[in-house]
Design a protein around this motif. Structure first.
Motif, PDB file in Angstrom:
ATOM      1  N   LYS A   1       9.541  89.054 -35.914  1.00 47.21           N
ATOM      2  CA  LYS A   1       9.348  88.072 -34.842  1.00 47.21           C
ATOM      3  C   LYS A   1      10.633  87.300 -34.564  1.00 47.21           C
ATOM      4  O   LYS A   1      10.801  86.735 -33.494  1.00 47.21           O
ATOM      5  CB  LYS A   1       8.220  87.099 -35.188  1.00 47.21           C
ATOM      6  CG  LYS A   1       6.850  87.736 -35.082  1.00 47.21           C
ATOM      7  CD  LYS A   1       5.763  86.735 -35.436  1.00 47.21           C
ATOM      8  CE  LYS A   1       4.406  87.401 -35.401  1.00 47.21           C
ATOM      9  NZ  LYS A   1       3.339  86.478 -35.836  1.00 47.21           N
ATOM     10  N   PHE A   2      11.538  87.261 -35.543  1.00 50.67           N
ATOM     11  CA  PHE A   2      12.832  86.617 -35.337  1.00 50.67           C
ATOM     12  C   PHE A   2      13.658  87.485 -34.396  1.00 50.67           C
ATOM     13  O   PHE A   2      13.788  88.686 -34.616  1.00 50.67           O
ATOM     14  CB  PHE A   2      13.571  86.426 -36.670  1.00 50.67           C
ATOM     15  CG  PHE A   2      13.005  85.348 -37.540  1.00 50.67           C
ATOM     16  CD1 PHE A   2      13.434  84.039 -37.425  1.00 50.67           C
ATOM     17  CD2 PHE A   2      12.032  85.646 -38.479  1.00 50.67           C
ATOM     18  CE1 PHE A   2      12.913  83.051 -38.230  1.00 50.67           C
ATOM     19  CE2 PHE A   2      11.493  84.666 -39.291  1.00 50.67           C
ATOM     20  CZ  PHE A   2      11.940  83.362 -39.167  1.00 50.67           C
ATOM     21  N   ARG A   3      14.223  86.873 -33.387  1.00 47.89           N
ATOM     22  CA  ARG A   3      15.011  87.627 -32.405  1.00 47.89           C
ATOM     23  C   ARG A   3      16.348  88.089 -32.962  1.00 47.89           C
ATOM     24  O   ARG A   3      16.861  89.127 -32.575  1.00 47.89           O
ATOM     25  CB  ARG A   3      15.236  86.769 -31.160  1.00 47.89           C
ATOM     26  CG  ARG A   3      13.975  86.554 -30.365  1.00 47.89           C
ATOM     27  CD  ARG A   3      14.158  85.729 -29.117  1.00 47.89           C
ATOM     28  NE  ARG A   3      15.466  85.816 -28.519  1.00 47.89           N
ATOM     29  CZ  ARG A   3      16.032  84.830 -27.839  1.00 47.89           C
ATOM     30  NH1 ARG A   3      15.406  83.700 -27.668  1.00 47.89           N
ATOM     31  NH2 ARG A   3      17.212  84.988 -27.300  1.00 47.89           N
TER      32      ARG A   3
ATOM     33  N   ARG B   1      16.767  88.664 -41.758  1.00 48.87           N
ATOM     34  CA  ARG B   1      17.305  88.798 -43.111  1.00 48.87           C
ATOM     35  C   ARG B   1      16.802  87.672 -44.020  1.00 48.87           C
ATOM     36  O   ARG B   1      16.422  87.906 -45.168  1.00 48.87           O
ATOM     37  CB  ARG B   1      18.837  88.789 -43.107  1.00 48.87           C
ATOM     38  CG  ARG B   1      19.454  90.052 -42.591  1.00 48.87           C
ATOM     39  CD  ARG B   1      20.985  90.015 -42.668  1.00 48.87           C
ATOM     40  NE  ARG B   1      21.483  91.358 -42.529  1.00 48.87           N
ATOM     41  CZ  ARG B   1      21.442  92.287 -43.474  1.00 48.87           C
ATOM     42  NH1 ARG B   1      20.966  92.002 -44.657  1.00 48.87           N
ATOM     43  NH2 ARG B   1      21.882  93.504 -43.248  1.00 48.87           N
ATOM     44  N   LEU B   2      16.820  86.442 -43.513  1.00 46.55           N
ATOM     45  CA  LEU B   2      16.389  85.300 -44.312  1.00 46.55           C
ATOM     46  C   LEU B   2      14.906  85.393 -44.656  1.00 46.55           C
ATOM     47  O   LEU B   2      14.503  85.118 -45.790  1.00 46.55           O
ATOM     48  CB  LEU B   2      16.703  83.998 -43.574  1.00 46.55           C
ATOM     49  CG  LEU B   2      18.192  83.667 -43.485  1.00 46.55           C
ATOM     50  CD1 LEU B   2      18.448  82.617 -42.417  1.00 46.55           C
ATOM     51  CD2 LEU B   2      18.720  83.211 -44.841  1.00 46.55           C
ATOM     52  N   CYS B   3      14.096  85.800 -43.704  1.00 43.94           N
ATOM     53  CA  CYS B   3      12.659  85.961 -43.924  1.00 43.94           C
ATOM     54  C   CYS B   3      12.392  87.037 -44.974  1.00 43.94           C
ATOM     55  O   CYS B   3      11.589  86.846 -45.897  1.00 43.94           O
ATOM     56  CB  CYS B   3      11.982  86.305 -42.593  1.00 43.94           C
ATOM     57  SG  CYS B   3      10.186  86.430 -42.681  1.00 43.94           S
TER      58      CYS B   3
END
Length: 188
Positions: free
Chosen positions: A30-32, A38-40
């Motif tokens: 969901k992160f664009r 990467r952090l998720c």
């Protein structure tokens, strides 16, 4: 125990996405931007590492959230965890007691934000510090970690979050540009 990944670009994202739960993969995608993905993923991998080392659990954990948003591991009420990430690092704490953790990038000190979120004693600490940006970040991470411990999340009155009775553990990594604070419930 606290787990940190501050080498976010060191793993193969495509391979890591295949090594995590479908649920977490969807959340990561969901992160664009790749950095958010990467952090998720890194935070979840840290949870997996902690579960394997501390509890011998090697399967991908299924996560859910309590009403206030605090995450928990489905089927394992005895295991508590919390994670956080900023631009520089992802962190996770795994424990047999409720925990809260926050990591924040050290950024330029803004007095207006500090006056809005800090009480008089905290402002004295910030203003009296040689490094007000680090001191503000340190206090902010303490507040957020405590609110994550209790499951409250960010609230309107941030000035009254800390009582002074809390016992935080902290890492201030100036070289990498972040501060971590975490707190574990005291057994009474």
């Amino acid at each position: 125990m606290l787990y940190i990944d501050d080498e976010i670009n060191s793993f193969n994202l495509e391979e890591a996405l295949m090594d995590i739960s479908h649920q977490r993969r969807e959340q990561a995608l969901k992160f664009r931007h790749e950095q958010g993905q990467r952090l998720c993923v890194a935070a979840y991998l840290l949870l997996k590492q902690g579960l394997a080392l501390e509890y011998g659990i090697c399967d991908n954990p299924e996560l859910s959230c309590y009403e206030g948003g605090k995450p928990f591991i489905v089927g394992h009420p005895e295991i508590h965890f919390n994670f956080s990430h900023c631009r520089e690092a992802a962190v996770c704490v795994v424990s047999d007691r409720r925990v809260g953790v926050d990591v924040e990038s050290i950024s330029r000190y803004k007095e207006s934000l500090a006056r809005y979120t800090m009480n008089c004693a905290e402002m004295e600490c910030i203003v009296g510090s040689r490094y007000p940006d680090i001191e503000f970040t340190r206090l902010w991470t303490m507040k957020e970690a405590k609110l994550k411990l209790t499951g409250e999340g960010i609230r309107n009155d941030l000035k009254s979050v800390l009582t002074g009775d809390e016992q935080f553990r902290q890492i201030i990594n100036v070289a990498k540009g972040y501060v971590v604070s975490y707190i574990t419930d005291v057994i009474k």
